[in-house]
Design a protein around this motif. Structure first.
Motif, PDB file in Angstrom:
ATOM      1  N   GLU A 177      67.468  53.515  -1.176  1.00 47.32           N
ATOM      2  CA  GLU A 177      68.844  53.482  -0.673  1.00 47.32           C
ATOM      3  C   GLU A 177      69.646  52.567  -1.595  1.00 47.32           C
ATOM      4  OE1 GLU A 177      71.464  52.769   3.283  1.00 47.32           O
ATOM      5  OE2 GLU A 177      69.326  53.157   3.390  1.00 47.32           O
TER       6      GLU A 177
ATOM      7  N   THR B  11      71.883  49.952  -3.152  1.00 49.39           N
ATOM      8  CA  THR B  11      72.448  48.725  -2.610  1.00 49.39           C
ATOM      9  C   THR B  11      73.680  48.376  -3.425  1.00 49.39           C
ATOM     10  OG1 THR B  11      70.240  47.990  -2.125  1.00 49.39           O
ATOM     11  CG2 THR B  11      71.940  46.302  -2.117  1.00 49.39           C
TER      12      THR B  11
ATOM     13  N   HIS C  73      80.280  52.932   4.241  1.00 50.72           N
ATOM     14  CA  HIS C  73      78.988  52.798   4.950  1.00 50.72           C
ATOM     15  C   HIS C  73      79.196  52.883   6.461  1.00 50.72           C
ATOM     16  CE1 HIS C  73      77.271  51.600   1.134  1.00 50.72           C
ATOM     17  NE2 HIS C  73      78.310  50.813   1.001  1.00 50.72           N
TER      18      HIS C  73
ATOM     19  N   HIS D 215      76.752  51.561   9.287  1.00 48.75           N
ATOM     20  CA  HIS D 215      76.350  50.148   9.367  1.00 48.75           C
ATOM     21  C   HIS D 215      77.204  49.398  10.380  1.00 48.75           C
ATOM     22  CE1 HIS D 215      74.201  51.127   5.746  1.00 48.75           C
ATOM     23  NE2 HIS D 215      73.794  49.881   5.572  1.00 48.75           N
TER      24      HIS D 215
ATOM     25  N   VAL E 248      68.834  43.821  14.750  1.00 49.41           N
ATOM     26  CA  VAL E 248      67.622  44.431  14.179  1.00 49.41           C
ATOM     27  C   VAL E 248      66.788  45.062  15.293  1.00 49.41           C
ATOM     28  CG1 VAL E 248      65.414  43.921  13.031  1.00 49.41           C
ATOM     29  CG2 VAL E 248      67.531  42.923  12.153  1.00 49.41           C
TER      30      VAL E 248
ATOM     31  N   LYS F 279      69.632  48.503  14.060  1.00 51.57           N
ATOM     32  CA  LYS F 279      70.885  48.659  13.313  1.00 51.57           C
ATOM     33  C   LYS F 279      70.751  48.235  11.840  1.00 51.57           C
ATOM     34  CE  LYS F 279      73.899  49.454  16.841  1.00 51.57           C
ATOM     35  NZ  LYS F 279      73.037  49.788  17.984  1.00 51.57           N
ATOM     36  N   LYS F 280      71.527  48.931  10.978  1.00 53.07           N
ATOM     37  CA  LYS F 280      71.719  48.494   9.590  1.00 53.07           C
ATOM     38  C   LYS F 280      73.027  47.712   9.547  1.00 53.07           C
ATOM     39  CE  LYS F 280      71.261  52.794   7.979  1.00 53.07           C
ATOM     40  NZ  LYS F 280      71.169  53.934   7.090  1.00 53.07           N
TER      41      LYS F 280
ATOM     42  N   GLN G  84      69.043  37.355   5.916  1.00 54.82           N
ATOM     43  CA  GLN G  84      68.236  38.546   5.617  1.00 54.82           C
ATOM     44  C   GLN G  84      66.751  38.175   5.558  1.00 54.82           C
ATOM     45  OE1 GLN G  84      66.368  39.956   2.967  1.00 54.82           O
ATOM     46  NE2 GLN G  84      66.359  41.897   4.123  1.00 54.82           N
TER      47      GLN G  84
ATOM     48  N   ALA H 167      66.303  41.988   8.141  1.00 54.87           N
ATOM     49  CA  ALA H 167      67.292  43.038   8.412  1.00 54.87           C
ATOM     50  C   ALA H 167      67.629  43.825   7.151  1.00 54.87           C
ATOM     51  CB  ALA H 167      68.577  42.407   8.959  1.00 54.87           C
ATOM     52  N   GLU H 168      68.047  45.093   7.361  1.00 52.48           N
ATOM     53  CA  GLU H 168      68.547  45.888   6.245  1.00 52.48           C
ATOM     54  C   GLU H 168      70.036  45.577   6.126  1.00 52.48           C
ATOM     55  OE1 GLU H 168      67.270  49.954   6.574  1.00 52.48           O
ATOM     56  OE2 GLU H 168      68.766  50.554   5.083  1.00 52.48           O
ATOM     57  N   MET H 169      70.419  44.854   5.066  1.00 57.72           N
ATOM     58  CA  MET H 169      71.790  44.336   4.979  1.00 57.72           C
ATOM     59  C   MET H 169      72.439  44.642   3.640  1.00 57.72           C
ATOM     60  SD  MET H 169      71.103  40.574   6.678  1.00 57.72           S
ATOM     61  CE  MET H 169      72.659  39.766   6.370  1.00 57.72           C
TER      62      MET H 169
END
Ligand code: 13P
Ligand code: SF4
Length: 372
Positions: free
Chosen positions: A19, A21, A151, A154, A187, A191-192, A206, A211-213
């Motif tokens: 993904e 970034t 995004h 998110h 998280v 959630k992203k 993070q 978390a996916e941040m």
């Protein structure tokens, strides 16, 4: 504003991970960073102004709400007059619960705006409207909105140190004392996250939460100056000292911390930790309350400069330093510098702030989850 936006360098870096970034980097032009100037005042003037301000506050049913980084004169006055000195979350809470007609916010612009958003019926004054914050300046609403639009899947989490317009674009506002808990909660919901604006706090959160941040690349010009290498050298000279770090500091400094915490948590730690010496990586304004809380402890400033660098703010925020007794008395005289927030923005920003107030209700201010 468009001119501010043009003045900020943005770099978009696409990583090669599955993904993509997007890292957004900016450097705030030096001319936007004022020098730190603390207004000098003699004992006689101080005493006279303090007396005058006390009666002005009484007459106007006004209270002072001050941040720990402001000058000791203002903190003492706030404490002596039924006002409040604290971190940004607690300042917001106090203002919300106060029955004063006027809140005089001694801090920086976002704190004044948050007070107005939570208290539309109150008059909010600030000693100096130029008191801003590099995190706020480095996250213009138009660019940030486009980032969010890119995004849509998110959740948007922004730090308190942002404009009302940026908070209006967010789902959640968080402070340093609440960030880890809020992100853990998100998280757990799968959630992203979009995080803005502080990259160091973002990286820290993070790491703590996994978390996916997507992280906006802003920085606090004060905390960014703390130096990891020089801190290592200082620790060698003070092997028993505990290291207390605000999470707006670089990762190399955070990595050496015995405690990473909001301003309130750092002050509590000095009083409660079983150590005599502390190395403190945050704005030196905090030493006033630390000395009050623990007069017999030894407090050492973390290094902001070394062989390879000289400091600019030298651990005291230029914008916080704009608050002074003279300016405070003047705004109480004239009623100038009132804070207004456009109704539509205020309404949307309020829901992101309110989410945090509800989430943190009954939780003690200060410590971050994951504190050492
Ligand atoms: P706190 O919320 O920890 O008070 O931080 C506010 C701030 O501006 C730190 O630089
Ligand atoms: Fe902003 Fe840093 Fe000043 Fe805090 S210390 S108000 S984060 S510039």
């Amino acid at each position: 504003s468009p001119s501010l936006f043009n003045g900020i360098k943005y770099a978009i870096v696409l990583s090669m991970t599955a993904e993509a970034t997007i890292n957004r980097s900016y450097s705030l032009p030096k001319e936007q960073i004022p020098p730190t100037v603390v207004e000098e005042i003699g004992d006689e003037d101080r005493a006279e102004l303090t007396q005058k301000i006390k009666s002005q506050l009484k007459q106007q049913n006004a209270v002072l709400v001050a941040h720990y980084y402001t000058e000791p004169d203002l903190q003492v006055l706030a404490d002596e007059t039924g006002g409040y000195v604290s971190d940004s979350l607690d300042m917001a809470r106090f203002g919300y619960e106060s029955d004063a007609d006027t809140l005089v916010v001694c801090g920086v612009k976002f704190m004044g705006e948050t007070a107005k958003i939570l208290n539309p019926e109150k008059r909010i004054l600030m000693p100096d409207l130029n008191a801003n914050c590099s995190l706020d300046l480095g996250c213009p609403e138009d660019a940030f909105s486009r980032f969010c639009d890119d995004h849509p899947d998110h959740v948007v989490v922004v730090y308190a140190n942002t404009s009302a317009a940026v908070k209006a674009r967010a789902d959640w506002m968080v402070t340093s004392g609440s960030a880890v808990d809020v992100i853990k909660h998100l998280v757990a919901e799968g959630k992203k996250i979009i995080w803005a604006p502080d990259k160091y706090l973002g990286d820290y959160v993070q790491k703590e939460t996994g978390a996916e941040m997507l992280i906006w690349q802003g920085a606090c010009i004060v905390h960014e100056e703390f130096k990891g290498k020089e801190l290592e050298a200082l620790r060698e000279h003070h092997p028993d000292a505990k290291v207390l770090v605000h999470p707006e500091s670089p990762g190399s400094v955070i990595a050496q911390a015995d405690l990473v915490s909001s301003t309130t948590g750092i002050i509590q730690a000095v009083a409660e930790m079983d150590a005599k010496e502390f190395i403190v990586a945050t704005d030196t304004g905090i030493f006033h309350k630390m000395r009050e809380a623990a007069p017999d402890k030894i407090l050492i400033e973390a290094p902001t400069a070394g062989k390879s660098a000289t400091c600019i703010s030298c651990a005291h925020c230029p914008w916080m330093a704009m608050n002074s007794l003279r300016k405070l008395s003047r705004v109480l005289d004239t009623g100038d510098n009132e804070i207004f927030v456009e109704a539509d923005i205020a309404q949307r920003a309020k829901s992101s702030i309110q989410r945090l107030l509800d989430f943190t209700a009954n939780k003690p201010a200060g410590k971050l989850a994951g504190d050492a």
